[in-house]
Design a protein around this motif. Structure first.
Motif, mmCIF file in Angstrom:
data_model
loop_
_atom_site.group_PDB
_atom_site.id
_atom_site.type_symbol
_atom_site.label_atom_id
_atom_site.label_comp_id
_atom_site.label_asym_id
_atom_site.label_seq_id
_atom_site.Cartn_x
_atom_site.Cartn_y
_atom_site.Cartn_z
ATOM 1 N N ILE A 137 0.852 -1.195 0.000
ATOM 2 C CA ILE A 137 0.000 0.000 0.000
ATOM 3 C C ILE A 137 0.887 1.245 0.000
ATOM 4 N N TYR A 138 0.445 2.245 -0.765
ATOM 5 C CA TYR A 138 1.153 3.521 -0.860
ATOM 6 C C TYR A 138 0.188 4.608 -0.381
ATOM 7 N N LYS A 139 0.568 5.271 0.713
ATOM 8 C CA LYS A 139 -0.312 6.263 1.342
ATOM 9 C C LYS A 139 0.193 7.677 1.073
ATOM 10 N N ASN A 140 -0.746 8.615 1.151
ATOM 11 C CA ASN A 140 -0.415 10.042 1.050
ATOM 12 C C ASN A 140 0.323 10.362 -0.249
ATOM 13 N N VAL A 141 -0.264 9.893 -1.366
ATOM 14 C CA VAL A 141 0.307 10.102 -2.686
ATOM 15 C C VAL A 141 -0.398 11.281 -3.358
ATOM 16 N N ASN A 142 0.359 12.178 -3.942
ATOM 17 C CA ASN A 142 -0.206 13.280 -4.719
ATOM 18 C C ASN A 142 -0.472 12.777 -6.137
ATOM 19 N N ILE A 143 -1.752 12.757 -6.543
ATOM 20 C CA ILE A 143 -2.109 12.335 -7.892
ATOM 21 C C ILE A 143 -2.912 13.435 -8.572
ATOM 22 N N ASN A 144 -2.979 13.345 -9.888
ATOM 23 C CA ASN A 144 -3.792 14.266 -10.667
ATOM 24 C C ASN A 144 -5.004 13.499 -11.160
ATOM 25 N N TYR A 145 -6.165 13.825 -10.599
ATOM 26 C CA TYR A 145 -7.397 13.108 -10.929
ATOM 27 C C TYR A 145 -8.398 14.100 -11.499
ATOM 28 N N GLU A 146 -8.761 13.871 -12.777
ATOM 29 C CA GLU A 146 -9.691 14.752 -13.483
ATOM 30 C C GLU A 146 -9.220 16.205 -13.397
ATOM 31 N N ASN A 147 -7.904 16.377 -13.679
ATOM 32 C CA ASN A 147 -7.255 17.693 -13.713
ATOM 33 C C ASN A 147 -7.251 18.395 -12.356
ATOM 34 N N LYS A 148 -7.363 17.620 -11.305
ATOM 35 C CA LYS A 148 -7.280 18.188 -9.969
ATOM 36 C C LYS A 148 -6.277 17.387 -9.153
ATOM 37 N N GLU A 149 -5.427 18.105 -8.441
ATOM 38 C CA GLU A 149 -4.496 17.431 -7.555
ATOM 39 C C GLU A 149 -5.198 17.022 -6.269
ATOM 40 N N LYS A 150 -4.855 15.818 -5.796
ATOM 41 C CA LYS A 150 -5.424 15.372 -4.525
ATOM 42 C C LYS A 150 -4.474 14.371 -3.884
ATOM 43 N N ILE A 151 -4.611 14.219 -2.595
ATOM 44 C CA ILE A 151 -3.833 13.220 -1.852
ATOM 45 C C ILE A 151 -4.660 11.944 -1.793
ATOM 46 N N ALA A 152 -4.046 10.845 -2.211
ATOM 47 C CA ALA A 152 -4.798 9.599 -2.353
ATOM 48 C C ALA A 152 -3.981 8.426 -1.805
ATOM 49 N N ILE A 153 -4.542 7.250 -1.985
ATOM 50 C CA ILE A 153 -3.928 5.992 -1.573
ATOM 51 C C ILE A 153 -4.097 5.004 -2.718
ATOM 52 N N PHE A 154 -3.099 4.157 -2.944
ATOM 53 C CA PHE A 154 -3.304 3.075 -3.910
ATOM 54 C C PHE A 154 -2.541 1.844 -3.453
ATOM 55 N N ALA A 155 -2.818 0.727 -4.114
ATOM 56 C CA ALA A 155 -2.260 -0.560 -3.689
ATOM 57 C C ALA A 155 -1.775 -1.343 -4.889
ATOM 58 N N SER A 156 -0.836 -2.252 -4.645
ATOM 59 C CA SER A 156 -0.427 -3.208 -5.673
ATOM 60 C C SER A 156 -0.467 -4.614 -5.094
ATOM 61 N N GLN A 157 -0.635 -5.567 -5.999
ATOM 62 C CA GLN A 157 -0.765 -6.970 -5.621
ATOM 63 C C GLN A 157 0.151 -7.797 -6.516
ATOM 64 N N TYR A 158 0.759 -8.813 -5.937
ATOM 65 C CA TYR A 158 1.637 -9.671 -6.724
ATOM 66 C C TYR A 158 0.835 -10.703 -7.521
ATOM 67 N N LYS A 159 1.265 -10.899 -8.773
ATOM 68 C CA LYS A 159 0.839 -12.045 -9.556
ATOM 69 C C LYS A 159 1.989 -13.045 -9.566
ATOM 70 N N GLU A 160 1.654 -14.317 -9.401
ATOM 71 C CA GLU A 160 2.670 -15.363 -9.426
ATOM 72 C C GLU A 160 2.826 -15.838 -10.870
ATOM 73 N N VAL A 161 4.001 -15.659 -11.434
ATOM 74 C CA VAL A 161 4.253 -15.949 -12.844
ATOM 75 C C VAL A 161 5.375 -16.967 -12.950
ATOM 76 N N LEU A 162 5.102 -18.075 -13.638
ATOM 77 C CA LEU A 162 6.118 -19.103 -13.828
ATOM 78 C C LEU A 162 7.042 -18.710 -14.974
ATOM 79 N N PHE A 163 8.341 -18.663 -14.681
ATOM 80 C CA PHE A 163 9.341 -18.308 -15.700
ATOM 81 C C PHE A 163 10.555 -19.198 -15.515
ATOM 82 N N GLU A 164 10.814 -20.034 -16.520
ATOM 83 C CA GLU A 164 11.969 -20.939 -16.489
ATOM 84 C C GLU A 164 12.044 -21.722 -15.173
ATOM 85 N N ASN A 165 10.932 -22.355 -14.834
ATOM 86 C CA ASN A 165 10.825 -23.216 -13.652
ATOM 87 C C ASN A 165 11.045 -22.479 -12.337
#
Length: 387
Positions: free
Chosen positions: A297-325
């Motif tokens: 999770i990434y907190k207190n991020v400055n983003i541009n949403y619909e041409n307006k700056e705001k402080i927001a939060i976003f998240a990332s999730q891992y995908k499990e990907v098989l590569f060369e065993n």
């Protein structure tokens, strides 16, 4: 028993990380032939052997199977750790061999294991095929069940990192979860389900000494197409094991240890006949799994949403990907500007600095790789801040 020491001594070191296939276990099976009976009990869709291991000669029979979902390998590792211990000369191991007969199917879905997929080669979830019996792997399990006539069944799985347990403080990962599956729509408790409930309470009592507030209870909605529900309805006490996340243990090398602890404590509880008293209150007091976590999770991020700056939060999730065993964990942006995002296994405070994507954009795009800058000097690769 000193469970920590036992696991350290008997951990199967040739099995590690997340990618476990027939090719990984076959050399171990060769070594185990001197102690246990090894059989091929059937073939997969693609003709790969499905192995069984018969251990012990006792009256109480337990059927255990792992990797019904091919990409869920933690319990497979723990089963081989347990077998290494079981062939030892200790009085505790000898007592289990004398009182139990274990029938273990270490990889029920070898095609899914090779492809690192939940489903089998026909893209069927074997844990929804209990009634239809449409797949060869399902038929193998049913035939073993009918022939072996177990007194208990252990249905062994992994669960995703999203699952956690709400506590008085910060939520904690559901490192190990259990379920005594329902046998009817009413989710009633009969003698068979009661035995499974009491066994789970005994294993939970042990695990609380090592992972307090990190043992969960899985949802018990009834589905006769699920193998655990089907076997419970058939009159055999059945326990679902779910190996989950331990803090920063994405390879599940720590979690396998706690599954090992649960297995040994469960055998001891059955052998000592300490699971005869109703433990319903203790069972239903085990907190139920909830979807409360993101990987990062990434907190207190400055983003541009619909041409307006705001402080927001976003998240990332891992995908499990098989590569060369090898299973790689690739981070993708999964949730944006949702204040209900609860908690991350890792968290970053971005301190009001601006999000900058790889093309200079100031708004994170859903389901894109988590490679970006925060401000001008904080660089994130695969979701993680790098120097």
């Amino acid at each position: 028993m000193n469970l920590e020491l036992l696991h350290l001594e008997h951990k199967e070191k040739s099995l590690e990380k997340r990618y476990i296939t027939n090719a990984h276990i076959e050399p171990i099976l060769d070594k185990l032939k001197s102690s246990f009976e090894i059989n091929v009990v059937g073939k997969s869709v693609l003709g790969k052997p499905i192995y069984s291991i018969i251990a012990g000669k006792g009256k109480t029979k337990i059927l255990l199977w792992s990797q019904m979902h091919g990409n869920e390998s933690t319990t497979t590792k723990a089963l081989f750790d347990m077998l290494n211990w079981l062939q030892s000369d200790t009085k505790e191991a000898k007592a289990i061999r004398d009182h139990f007969t274990l029938c273990i199917l270490p990889i029920l879905n070898p095609d899914g294991a090779k492809l690192y997929t939940r489903e089998n080669a026909n893209k069927i979830d074997l844990n929804r095929d209990a009634v239809a019996q449409s797949q060869p792997e399902s038929k193998v399990l049913r035939e073993v069940f009918n022939t072996f006539k177990p007194d208990f069944c252990y249905n062994m799985h992994d669960q995703r990192t999203i699952f956690g347990l709400e506590t008085d403080g910060r939520p904690k990962p559901a490192t190990v979860s259990f379920l005594a599956p329902a046998y009817n729509e009413e989710r009633a408790i009969n003698n068979h389900r009661q035995k499974a409930i009491n066994l789970i309470v005994a294993m939970n009592d042990t695990l609380q000494n090592y992972i307090p507030e990190q043992v969960g209870r899985f949802d018990d909605s009834f589905n006769i197409n699920c193998v655990g529900d089907y076997f419970q309805a058939a009159g055999v006490p059945t326990v679902l094991f779910e190996a989950g996340h331990y803090q920063q243990d994405y390879e599940r090398e720590v979690t396998r240890k706690f599954i090992f602890f649960a297995l040994l404590s469960g055998f001891h509880s059955i052998n000592e006949n300490v699971i005869v008293v109703s433990k319903n209150d203790e069972y239903f007091n085990i907190p139920q799994n909830k979807n409360v976590f993101y990987d990062i999770i990434y907190k207190n991020v400055n983003i541009n949403y619909e041409n307006k700056e705001k402080i927001a939060i976003f998240a990332s999730q891992y995908k499990e990907v098989l590569f060369e065993n090898y299973v790689m964990f690739q981070a993708f942006i999964k949730e944006i500007n949702n204040l209900d995002i609860a908690v991350g296994h890792a968290e970053y405070d971005c301190k009001g600095d601006r999000y900058v994507g790889k093309n200079g954009e100031n708004f994170p795009d859903f389901d894109t790789e988590a490679n970006f800058f925060i401000g001008s000097d904080r660089k994130f690769i695969n979701g993680v801040e790098v120097e």
